[in-house]
Write a protein that holds these residues in place. Structure first.
Motif, short mmCIF file in Angstrom:
data_model
loop_
_atom_site.label_atom_id
_atom_site.label_comp_id
_atom_site.label_asym_id
_atom_site.label_seq_id
_atom_site.Cartn_x
_atom_site.Cartn_y
_atom_site.Cartn_z
N LYS A 67 6.75 4.21 6.08
CA LYS A 67 6.35 3.45 4.90
C LYS A 67 7.49 2.54 4.46
O LYS A 67 8.62 2.98 4.29
N VAL A 68 7.18 1.25 4.29
CA VAL A 68 8.19 0.27 3.90
C VAL A 68 7.93 -0.36 2.55
O VAL A 68 8.76 -1.11 2.05
N GLY A 69 6.78 -0.06 1.93
CA GLY A 69 6.50 -0.63 0.62
C GLY A 69 5.08 -0.42 0.17
O GLY A 69 4.28 0.26 0.82
N ARG A 70 4.77 -1.04 -0.96
CA ARG A 70 3.45 -0.93 -1.57
C ARG A 70 3.17 -2.21 -2.36
O ARG A 70 4.09 -2.84 -2.87
N SER A 71 1.90 -2.57 -2.44
CA SER A 71 1.47 -3.69 -3.27
C SER A 71 0.37 -3.21 -4.20
O SER A 71 -0.56 -2.52 -3.77
N ASP A 72 0.49 -3.54 -5.48
CA ASP A 72 -0.50 -3.15 -6.49
C ASP A 72 -1.06 -4.41 -7.14
O ASP A 72 -0.35 -5.40 -7.33
N PHE A 73 -2.32 -4.34 -7.52
CA PHE A 73 -2.97 -5.47 -8.17
C PHE A 73 -2.51 -5.58 -9.61
O PHE A 73 -2.39 -4.57 -10.31
N GLY A 74 -2.24 -6.81 -10.06
CA GLY A 74 -1.81 -7.06 -11.43
C GLY A 74 -2.89 -7.81 -12.19
O GLY A 74 -4.07 -7.78 -11.83
N LEU A 75 -2.49 -8.49 -13.24
CA LEU A 75 -3.42 -9.24 -14.08
C LEU A 75 -3.76 -10.59 -13.47
O LEU A 75 -2.94 -11.20 -12.78
#
Length: 105
Positions: A67-75
């Protein structure tokens, strides 16, 4: 807002083409099975993949499965990007013609 580091545009058959800030192609993302996104460099070599997260967003892995990272949805359609230690590294905002503009934080 941080320094613009590139942008991405939709390609054919669900692909997403990634460019650096100077407009040079640096890679592409292709859809896989079960929501997976396979990541390739500019030469077409697979460099990793992204899987949908349990509560939304995507977990990113290198080609060895680390695992190298994560992306989350914003506004407002934005996406926040984090490294494997959950430190924010950047964000992406939607552009005018279906593209995404990427920024370093």
């Amino acid at each position: 807002m941080g320094k613009k580091s590139g942008y991405s545009r939709p390609g054919l058959f669900g692909t997403i083409i990634h460019y650096d800030a100077n407009g040079r192609k640096i890679g592409e993302s292709r859809p896989g099975l079960f929501g997976r996104i396979n990541e390739y460099d500019a030469n077409g070599h697979k460099v990793g993949h992204s899987d949908p997260g349990f509560l939304g967003g995507y977990n990113h892995y290198d080609n060895k499965g680390h695992k190298v990272g994560r992306s989350d949805f914003g506004l407002f359609g934005s996406i926040n990007h984090y490294d494997d230690k959950r430190r924010k590294k950047g964000h992406s905002t939607p552009g005018l013609f279906g593209d995404m503009n990427h920024y370093e934080d």
